[in-house]
Write a protein that holds these residues in place. Structure first.
Motif, PDB file in Angstrom:
ATOM      1  N   GLU A  85      41.209  12.163  12.134  1.00 13.26           N
ATOM      2  CA  GLU A  85      40.751  13.257  12.979  1.00 13.26           C
ATOM      3  C   GLU A  85      41.435  14.527  12.513  1.00 13.26           C
ATOM      4  OE1 GLU A  85      40.748  13.086  17.185  1.00 13.26           O
ATOM      5  OE2 GLU A  85      40.233  10.972  17.198  1.00 13.26           O
ATOM      6  N   ALA A  86      40.639  15.559  12.373  1.00  8.65           N
ATOM      7  CA  ALA A  86      41.201  16.832  11.971  1.00  8.65           C
ATOM      8  C   ALA A  86      41.847  17.479  13.194  1.00  8.65           C
ATOM      9  CB  ALA A  86      40.119  17.735  11.405  1.00  8.65           C
ATOM     10  N   SER A  87      42.985  18.081  12.971  1.00  9.60           N
ATOM     11  CA  SER A  87      43.653  18.762  14.072  1.00  9.60           C
ATOM     12  C   SER A  87      42.908  20.051  14.392  1.00  9.60           C
ATOM     13  CB  SER A  87      45.106  19.061  13.707  1.00  9.60           C
ATOM     14  OG  SER A  87      45.142  20.035  12.674  1.00  9.60           O
ATOM     15  N   GLU A  88      43.238  20.628  15.527  1.00 12.33           N
ATOM     16  CA  GLU A  88      42.582  21.886  15.924  1.00 12.33           C
ATOM     17  C   GLU A  88      42.847  22.973  14.905  1.00 12.33           C
ATOM     18  OE1 GLU A  88      43.313  23.201  19.890  1.00 12.33           O
ATOM     19  OE2 GLU A  88      43.070  21.193  20.713  1.00 12.33           O
ATOM     20  N   THR A  89      44.047  22.983  14.367  1.00 10.96           N
ATOM     21  CA  THR A  89      44.387  23.997  13.360  1.00 10.96           C
ATOM     22  C   THR A  89      43.523  23.835  12.122  1.00 10.96           C
ATOM     23  OG1 THR A  89      46.665  23.926  14.175  1.00 10.96           O
ATOM     24  CG2 THR A  89      46.285  24.994  12.046  1.00 10.96           C
ATOM     25  N   ASP A  90      43.342  22.588  11.665  1.00 14.65           N
ATOM     26  CA  ASP A  90      42.496  22.345  10.493  1.00 14.65           C
ATOM     27  C   ASP A  90      41.063  22.789  10.749  1.00 14.65           C
ATOM     28  OD1 ASP A  90      44.648  21.271   9.113  1.00 14.65           O
ATOM     29  OD2 ASP A  90      44.171  19.200   9.711  1.00 14.65           O
ATOM     30  N   LEU A  91      40.552  22.480  11.941  1.00 16.04           N
ATOM     31  CA  LEU A  91      39.191  22.890  12.280  1.00 16.04           C
ATOM     32  C   LEU A  91      39.056  24.403  12.336  1.00 16.04           C
ATOM     33  CD1 LEU A  91      38.305  20.270  15.029  1.00 16.04           C
ATOM     34  CD2 LEU A  91      37.445  20.357  12.690  1.00 16.04           C
TER      35      LEU A  91
END
Length: 140
Positions: free
Chosen positions: A109-115
């Motif tokens: 799962e991509a973190s919010e920062t990555d998204l």
């Protein structure tokens, strides 16, 4: 209707299951021979002079009341031998092959920062091409 039946019979799983049943029956015969000819005499030797060593007649002189505990012990030994062989010969190698050859999908799962970084990059790429088009229109 016959075509569907033929497809069902020729499906790989059905053929594998049929082979497994035949091999299982042959293996059961081997284990039964082993317990009948090796385990049963050992039980009889330990238990006494009865047929399988641990049998008793509940009512003296009535053969129909003969309780054969040795046969139950033999069946339990049969089960343990078959279960052990199935586990160590089939299950362990199958699990090892699955780990080696089947790749499980990564549950990353991509973190919010990555998204947010991906969204920013997409927007900046689109804004860069949109800005060029907008400047071109204002210059005309």
């Amino acid at each position: 209707m016959l075509k569907g039946f033929k497809d069902f019979l020729l499906r790989g799983n059905v053929l594998d299951l049929a082979v497994a049943v035949v091999v299982g029956a042959a293996f059961t015969a081997i284990v039964t021979a082993f317990t009948s000819n090796i385990i049963n005499p050992l039980i009889a030797a330990i238990g006494g002079s009865d047929e399988l060593g641990w049998g008793k007649e509940i009512i003296a002189g009535n053969a129909e009341t003969f309780v054969n505990i040795g046969a139950v012990v033999t069946a339990i030994i049969n089960f343990i031998i078959i279960a052990a062989v199935v586990y160590f010969v089939l299950i362990v190698p199958a699990n090892a092959a699955k780990k080696k050859f089947v790749s499980e999908p990564e549950d990353k799962e991509a973190s919010e920062t990555d998204l947010l970084i991906q969204i920013r990059d997409i927007l900046s790429a689109n804004a860069g091409s949109a800005d060029t088009g907008a400047h071109a229109k204002t210059l005309e």
